[in-house]
Design an enzyme around this catalytic site. Structure first.
Site, PDB file in Angstrom:
ATOM      1  N   ARG A 108       1.433 -13.202   1.903  1.00 28.60           N
ATOM      2  CA  ARG A 108       1.844 -13.931   0.705  1.00 28.60           C
ATOM      3  C   ARG A 108       3.308 -13.671   0.421  1.00 28.60           C
ATOM      4  NH1 ARG A 108      -0.891 -12.702  -4.509  1.00 28.60           N
ATOM      5  NH2 ARG A 108      -0.767 -10.592  -3.701  1.00 28.60           N
ATOM      6  N   SER A 177       0.556  -3.152   4.415  1.00 25.64           N
ATOM      7  CA  SER A 177      -0.718  -2.412   4.345  1.00 25.64           C
ATOM      8  C   SER A 177      -1.196  -1.952   5.722  1.00 25.64           C
ATOM      9  CB  SER A 177      -1.782  -3.277   3.657  1.00 25.64           C
ATOM     10  OG  SER A 177      -1.373  -3.580   2.351  1.00 25.64           O
ATOM     11  N   ASP A 230      -0.498  -1.251  -1.447  1.00 26.13           N
ATOM     12  CA  ASP A 230      -1.124  -1.964  -2.567  1.00 26.13           C
ATOM     13  C   ASP A 230      -1.554  -1.028  -3.698  1.00 26.13           C
ATOM     14  OD1 ASP A 230      -3.124  -0.809  -1.056  1.00 26.13           O
ATOM     15  OD2 ASP A 230      -4.394  -2.582  -0.953  1.00 26.13           O
TER      16      ASP A 230
END
Length: 498
Positions: A108, A177, A230
């Site tokens: 994203r 991540s 995150d």
């Protein structure tokens, strides 16, 4: 003729007796099987038991491991990684900031316009991009060139309401991540790929430097200000909305925790102490293990057959990746040893990970009188038809056992973090609040799990302390959180806002 009638009557009676005897035998066999199935379930329930005393032992073990992990590298199963985040957002941040969230087959890109304490998040937009499969196993340059092009396209669509400061580079928070050895707030070396990526020439490279090369190649006026994961993004989002946020926990497919530590309480930190006096620690708590964890034969088998035996034991008993699989393993034993679903073992029940945690959650939450959802899930996923109500009730009971253990152990983990920070007691005259920011699909969507976790945490803390602790949902740490960390670590902090 009379003899024939008598003979027929005798035969008829014998047949009736034989049929009755067969029926009795079947019922006895059925009741023995049911008793065996219930014994398997009861034994599993007993092994999963989490009395308050045991949860306190787990919390104490978590605190001890935290101390050990902060003392030296490799000193604990908890990595206790230094994040280099020493300034969490305050709400004063202003300007346009970007985020890139790379953690799977899609990534994203996101932008936010921040308006300080008064206006907060004025506007936000995001776009999602699929990564072509060949780039996931190609070269580092190929992947990061593709990402840079996507960023450039996204920047080109900056419309009304977004105001880049003249003469300044756009600043980006990069949520990456994958396992990274972080060396500063904006640099980190890739240790290994996971989740289907295998780009050999990127391993042991600084992922920020790789992205920067690709960004500079196309002349995009952007730089990475913060490299984060995150969990730390969730903590940033929590702190932005509530200055009392001191820790964050992700309970989703995987699990992790991060918290704000006093910099002088990190013996393995050898650099200059940050001005703020604080440092965010990425615990990597999924790797926690302790002799006090209530592990069963099913957990041990799951671990032994996993890609990482001996690692991530805490994650394997509390996170969304594994809860449904534990339920499947217990059902399989009940089917094999107690003919729980009839004389043949349903073939689909032998398929690892076929029962996902969202399906387990749907069965657990089934409130219909005939447990219709449970019946439908068993039929659709495992191809088991015509289940009786008592079988469905047993399946719901099994879901409850697995979810309850996971939720209560999650609460014990949170208590361990609060103990490390001295927030598990209230001293006379102290009024400070402590907020734990939470995110992840398991926390957000599995209501029974969330409610059990919260009530267990408050039970562990006691009424007086529980008044000062709250658990709050902090959404989209990997997106908004990363943009907020780009803002709080901006290179232009202190410069006049234009």
């Amino acid at each position: 003729m009379g003899k024939v009638a008598v003979g027929a009557a005798v035969v008829c009676a014998a047949v009736t007796c034989a049929a009755a005897a067969l029926l009795v035998r079947r019922r006895l066999k059925s009741s023995r099987r049911w008793a065996r199935a219930m014994a398997i379930l009861k034994e599993f329930e007993d092994k999963c038991d989490t009395p308050i005393g045991k949860l306190r032992q787990v919390a104490d073990a978590m605190t001890v491991e935290m101390h050990a992990g902060l003392a030296s590298e490799g000193g604990s199963k908890l990595k206790m990684l230094i994040s280099y985040v020493d300034n969490l957002p305050t709400g004063d941040e202003k300007g346009l900031f970007y985020a890139l969230d790379l953690g799977g087959t899609n990534f994203r890109v996101l932008r936010v316009q921040l308006g300080g304490k008064e206006k907060r998040v004025i506007k936000q937009e995001f776009d999602e991009v699929s990564i072509p499969p060949h780039l996931m196993t190609g070269t580092s340059e190929g992947l990061f060139d593709f990402i840079a092009e996507a960023l450039a396209k996204f920047v080109a669509t900056e419309g009304e309401g977004f105001h880049p400061a003249p003469g300044r580079l756009r600043e980006l928070g990069f949520t990456f991540s994958f396992p990274v050895w972080q060396t500063s707030i904006a640099s980190g070396t890739l240790m290994k790929w996971t989740k289907g990526f295998s780009i050999e020439d990127a391993v042991d490279q600084d992922v920020v430097a790789e992205l920067t090369k690709s960004v500079e190649k196309i002349g995009l006026d952007m730089r990475v200000t913060a490299l984060v994961n995150d969990t730390i993004g969730t903590l940033a989002g929590g702190r932005y909305h509530n200055p009392d946020a001191i820790a964050a926990v992700i309970l989703g497919t995987g699990t992790n925790a991060a918290y704000v530590e006093r910099a002088h309480a990190i013996p393995k930190w050898h650099g200059l102490l940050p001005k703020s006096g604080e440092m965010v620690i990425n615990m990597e708590w999924g790797n926690f293990r302790s002799s006090h964890l209530p592990l069963t034969e099913y957990d041990q088998a799951l671990d032994a057959e996993s890609l990482n035996p001996g690692d991530q034991i805490f994650e394997k008993i509390i996170s969304g990746m594994y809860l449904g699989e534990i339920v499947r393993r217990v059902l399989l034993k009940m089917a094999e040893e107690a003919a729980f679903f009839g004389d043949t073992v349903p073939p689909k029940l032998k398929v690892p990970f076929i029962l996902r945690t969202p399906d387990m959650s749907a069965m657990h939450h089934d409130s219909s009188l005939d447990l219709k959802i449970v019946g439908t899930k068993l039929k659709d996923i495992l191809e088991i038809s015509n289940t009786s109500l008592k079988v469905r009730k047993a399946v719901v009971a099994l879901c409850d056992i697995v979810a309850t253990r996971g939720a209560r152990l999650s609460a014990a983990g949170i208590l361990g973090v609060l103990k490390k920070l001295g927030r598990d007691t209230v001293k006379d005259g102290e009024k400070h609040k402590s907020v734990v920011a939470m995110d992840g699909g398991l926390f957000e969507h599995y209501t029974e799990f969330r409610v059990c976790m919260e009530s267990t945490l408050y039970e562990l803390l006691g009424d007086e302390v529980a008044e000062h602790i709250s658990v709050e949902h902090s959404n989209d740490g990997s997106g908004i959180g990363a943009a907020l960390l780009a803002a709080s670590h901006s290179h232009y902090l202190g410069a006049e806002e234009s």
